[in-house]
Write an enzyme that holds these catalytic residues in place. Structure first.
Site, PDB file in Angstrom:
ATOM      1  N   PRO A   1      25.923   8.016 -32.227  1.00  0.00           N
ATOM      2  CA  PRO A   1      26.211   6.576 -32.355  1.00  0.00           C
ATOM      3  C   PRO A   1      24.946   5.742 -32.215  1.00  0.00           C
ATOM      4  CG  PRO A   1      27.789   7.633 -30.870  1.00  0.00           C
ATOM      5  CD  PRO A   1      26.729   8.648 -31.159  1.00  0.00           C
ATOM      6  N   GLY A   2      24.834   4.725 -33.063  1.00  0.00           N
ATOM      7  CA  GLY A   2      23.713   3.804 -32.982  1.00  0.00           C
ATOM      8  C   GLY A   2      22.500   4.181 -33.795  1.00  0.00           C
ATOM      9  N   THR A   3      22.556   5.268 -34.570  1.00  0.00           N
ATOM     10  CA  THR A   3      21.388   5.696 -35.341  1.00  0.00           C
ATOM     11  C   THR A   3      21.294   5.010 -36.702  1.00  0.00           C
ATOM     12  OG1 THR A   3      22.702   7.616 -36.037  1.00  0.00           O
ATOM     13  CG2 THR A   3      21.146   7.938 -34.232  1.00  0.00           C
ATOM     14  N   GLY A   4      22.280   4.194 -37.073  1.00  0.00           N
ATOM     15  CA  GLY A   4      22.168   3.408 -38.300  1.00  0.00           C
ATOM     16  C   GLY A   4      22.921   3.952 -39.493  1.00  0.00           C
ATOM     17  N   LYS A   5      24.013   4.671 -39.279  1.00  0.00           N
ATOM     18  CA  LYS A   5      24.752   5.243 -40.411  1.00  0.00           C
ATOM     19  C   LYS A   5      25.389   4.148 -41.273  1.00  0.00           C
ATOM     20  CE  LYS A   5      27.307   7.712 -37.627  1.00  0.00           C
ATOM     21  NZ  LYS A   5      26.616   7.385 -36.356  1.00  0.00           N
TER      22      LYS A   5
ATOM     23  N   GLU B   1      11.933   7.421  -2.901  1.00  0.00           N
ATOM     24  CA  GLU B   1      11.288   7.235  -4.200  1.00  0.00           C
ATOM     25  C   GLU B   1       9.819   7.616  -4.149  1.00  0.00           C
ATOM     26  OE1 GLU B   1      13.061   6.766  -6.713  1.00  0.00           O
ATOM     27  OE2 GLU B   1      14.914   6.298  -5.634  1.00  0.00           O
TER      28      GLU B   1
ATOM     29  N   ASP C   1      20.254  13.658  -7.612  1.00  0.00           N
ATOM     30  CA  ASP C   1      19.096  14.546  -7.783  1.00  0.00           C
ATOM     31  C   ASP C   1      19.507  16.009  -7.691  1.00  0.00           C
ATOM     32  OD1 ASP C   1      17.499  12.283  -7.936  1.00  0.00           O
ATOM     33  OD2 ASP C   1      17.125  12.266  -5.775  1.00  0.00           O
TER      34      ASP C   1
END
Length: 631
Positions: A220-224, A441, A516
């Site tokens: 999804p979102g790759t521009g098809k 962190e 983690d």
């Protein structure tokens, strides 16, 4: 031929539009006329009459007093002419006014009250009936008109079998290949489709046959969908667009009927392009799923299979379809003669991401200090939709801050928003929790900075964002397609560095390392069962993932190994994690002053990145006694 088709397509919609406008104007006029007539009748009936109504007793009293000059009798209605004006009254049926007046001592005739009896004709009776029931008559005519209008529109309320495809005319391209970036190979594949529709004789002279169907595959979102629109804009031919879910309704046979109607429309407007978005909604594998297949959906799929394989050889119709689930499509849909060609759209690499960012940055005031190449490097794994969202979020942040251009700070904030969610600065935490988060962190960052095969540390923050209380961002220097065993082992150590920093500093561990530990366990298990990186178990894979076709998620793992091998896998997972734990512990013990320095800096500043982070990591730590307290 293409020019004649385009002229026809341009002329016919205009003619239909003109006819529709004249019809709408006529309907509005008729409705307005009926409305005015109904309102006139209503207001007329509500207006008070010019004569007042008197009770029969009052009329007799006025006649006795000599106020009544004459009485006109129309059935039971009495019209009185007096010295003060005209009044109305009513008598009982089958009674005589003359007798009533005579019994009351009123003289009738000469020298008294004049009584005139008016007999109504049949025509007058009819007119009175029509006038009394005129509102009902107009209401009936209005309902009849509405029903005839509904029938005249070809019964659209029952026209379920018509296709709902949206048709774009040839001269209105909205997207071209220039608006699509990051998928150069896919654009080249589809360029052949455009050239075939523009110059079919070039291919037919060599005996070549263009693929009848092109399937666009990708996450999804790759521009098809955007790429399909670009094909329509480049080809300059009619473009039919609809989604796979629009075929199937609650009524049996509607889906197949809509498929037939869609292909009939396409044949009439050939050459043209048909685009079916999310074809997996109707093209799933037949007979799969819980409880068997859906008969209506399978009938629709069968009709699509028949129509795609039934094209005439001279019909220039190309079917484009898109899906992110090619594994669940029916094999008959993918065979040659239907969807011959498959075009893969993967998440773009760094060059593609830079090109996509430049496309979406057009027309936006980008500050000079922004390098889109650096932003592209900071967004590995982002799709075209993600990058468009980054640009939009950065513009929104700049507007919210009252800036005239989008700066580097807005892009950095927008990238983190898309990845993890907005900052939660109002989240209330104690000083001890803030200190623990800082050491946690700092442990991730220090172990990652010390190992060769871990991506460079780009940013450390103890500001809560999304569900994370803090985060350490590792920025890869380049996109990778292959991973080595050494990289996985260093990633395991870096993932466990946060938990170890808590344990070494506070002699206690918290729940903050749950994610983690989950990531480290998944990495170790994948190394053993999928990539064959275990010296004990050797180069083989273990287990096959089964997926539920209709839900699209794994529900079980098919074991192709014994219980003894399962025990060995568990032991190897534990061994991999323990080795990473030991390596991280050695680093943190040897560099505990540096760990304290980083944590103290985070407690004061909450975030460190860029040049400040490099200086912090490379500087000599001050001589500070390490913190040794319990929670």
């Amino acid at each position: 031929m293409i020019e004649s088709v385009c002229v026809k397509l341009l002329w016919e919609p205009r003619r239909d539009k003109k006819t529709m406008n004249s019809r709408n104007t006529r309907n509005i006029f008729v409705y307005s006329l009926i409305g005015v007539a109904v309102l006139t009748i209503v207001f007329t009936s509500l207006q008070p009459s010019g004569s007042q109504t008197l009770p029969l007793g009052t009329m007799i009293q006025w006649a006795q007093e000599g106020k009544v000059q004459s009485i006109e009798v129309r059935g039971e209605e009495l019209t009185l002419q007096t010295f003060e004006g005209t009044f109305k009254s009513y008598k009982e049926p089958e009674t005589s006014v003359v007798e009533i007046l005579g019994q009351s001592g009123v003289q009738v005739g000469t020298g008294g009250v004049q009584v005139e009896v008016v007999t109504s004709t049949g025509f007058g009776t009819i007119l009175g009936f029509i006038f009394n029931f005129l509102p009902l008559i107009f209401l009936g005519l209005l309902l009849l008109f509405i029903m005839r209008q509904a029938q005249g529109s070809s019964n659209q309320t029952l026209n379920f079998g018509k296709s709902r495809a949206k048709m774009l005319i040839a001269d209105t391209p909205t997207v071209t290949f220039d608006d699509v970036a990051g998928v150069e190979e896919s654009k080249q594949e589809l360029q052949e489709v455009v050239e075939f529709l523009k110059f079919p004789e070039r291919f037919s002279s060599l005996g070549a046959r263009i693929p009848r169907g092109v399937l666009l595959l990708g996450p999804p979102g790759t521009g098809k969908t955007l790429l399909a629109k670009a094909v329509a804009g480049e080809a300059g031919v009619p473009f039919f667009s609809l989604s796979g879910s629009e075929f199937v309704e609650m009524f049996v046979g509607v889906g197949a009927a809509r498929v037939r109607d869609l292909f009939e429309q396409a044949k009439k407007n050939a050459p043209c392009i048909m685009f079916i978005d999310e074809i997996d909604a109707v093209g799933r594998h037949r007979g799969a799923g819980l409880g068997g297949g859906h008969d209506e959906r399978e009938q629709t799929l069968n009709q699509i299979l028949v129509e795609m394989d039934g094209f005439d050889s001279g019909t220039n119709i190309i079917v484009l379809a898109s899906t992110n689930r090619p594994d669940i499509l029916d094999p008959a849909l993918l065979r040659p003669g239907r969807f011959d060609r498959r075009v893969m759209l993967d998440p773009p690499d760094i060059t593609g991401r830079e090109a996509i960012l430049r496309v979406h940055a057009k027309g936006k005031p980008i500050n000079e200090n922004v390098d889109l190449r650096i932003i592209a490097r900071e967004t590995p794994g982002f799709t075209g939709a993600d990058l468009a969202n980054v640009i939009n979020e950065a513009a929104l942040l700049a507007a919210r801050r009252g800036l005239t251009s989008i700066t580097r700070s807005e892009f950095e904030e927008a990238r983190e928003r898309v990845m993890m969610g907005p900052e939660r600065k109002t989240r209330v935490i104690t000083e001890r929790e803030k200190e623990i988060t800082a050491y946690h962190e700092a442990g991730h960052a220090l172990v990652g900075w010390s190992l060769e095969n871990v991506d460079p540390v780009h940013k450390i923050s103890i500001i809560a964002r999304g569900s994370a209380g803090g985060y350490t961002h590792f920025l890869p220097e380049r996109d990778r397609t292959l991973w080595t065993r050494s990289q996985f082992e260093d990633m395991l150590a870096a993932a466990l560095g946060g938990r170890l920093a808590e344990e070494l500093t506070f002699s206690e561990i918290t729940t903050g390392a749950s994610n983690d530990l989950e990531n480290a366990t998944n990495i170790a298990r994948q190394m053993i069962t999928r990539y064959g990186m275990s010296d004990l178990l050797g180069p083989r894979t273990f287990g096959k993932q089964e997926e539920m076709v209709f839900l699209g998620r794994g529900i079980s793992e098919q074991r192709d190994y014994s219980d003894h091998i399962a025990e060995q896998i568990d032991e190897e997972v534990h061994s991999f994690i323990q080795r990473g734990y030991t390596r991280a512990k050695e680093i943190l013990i040897s560099k505990q002053p540096k760990l304290t320095q980083i944590a103290k800096y985070l407690i004061l500043n909450e975030t460190v990145e860029g040049e400040a982070l490099a200086n912090l990591m490379e500087s000599d730590p001050p001589s500070i006694e390490p913190v040794s307290s319990a929670i």
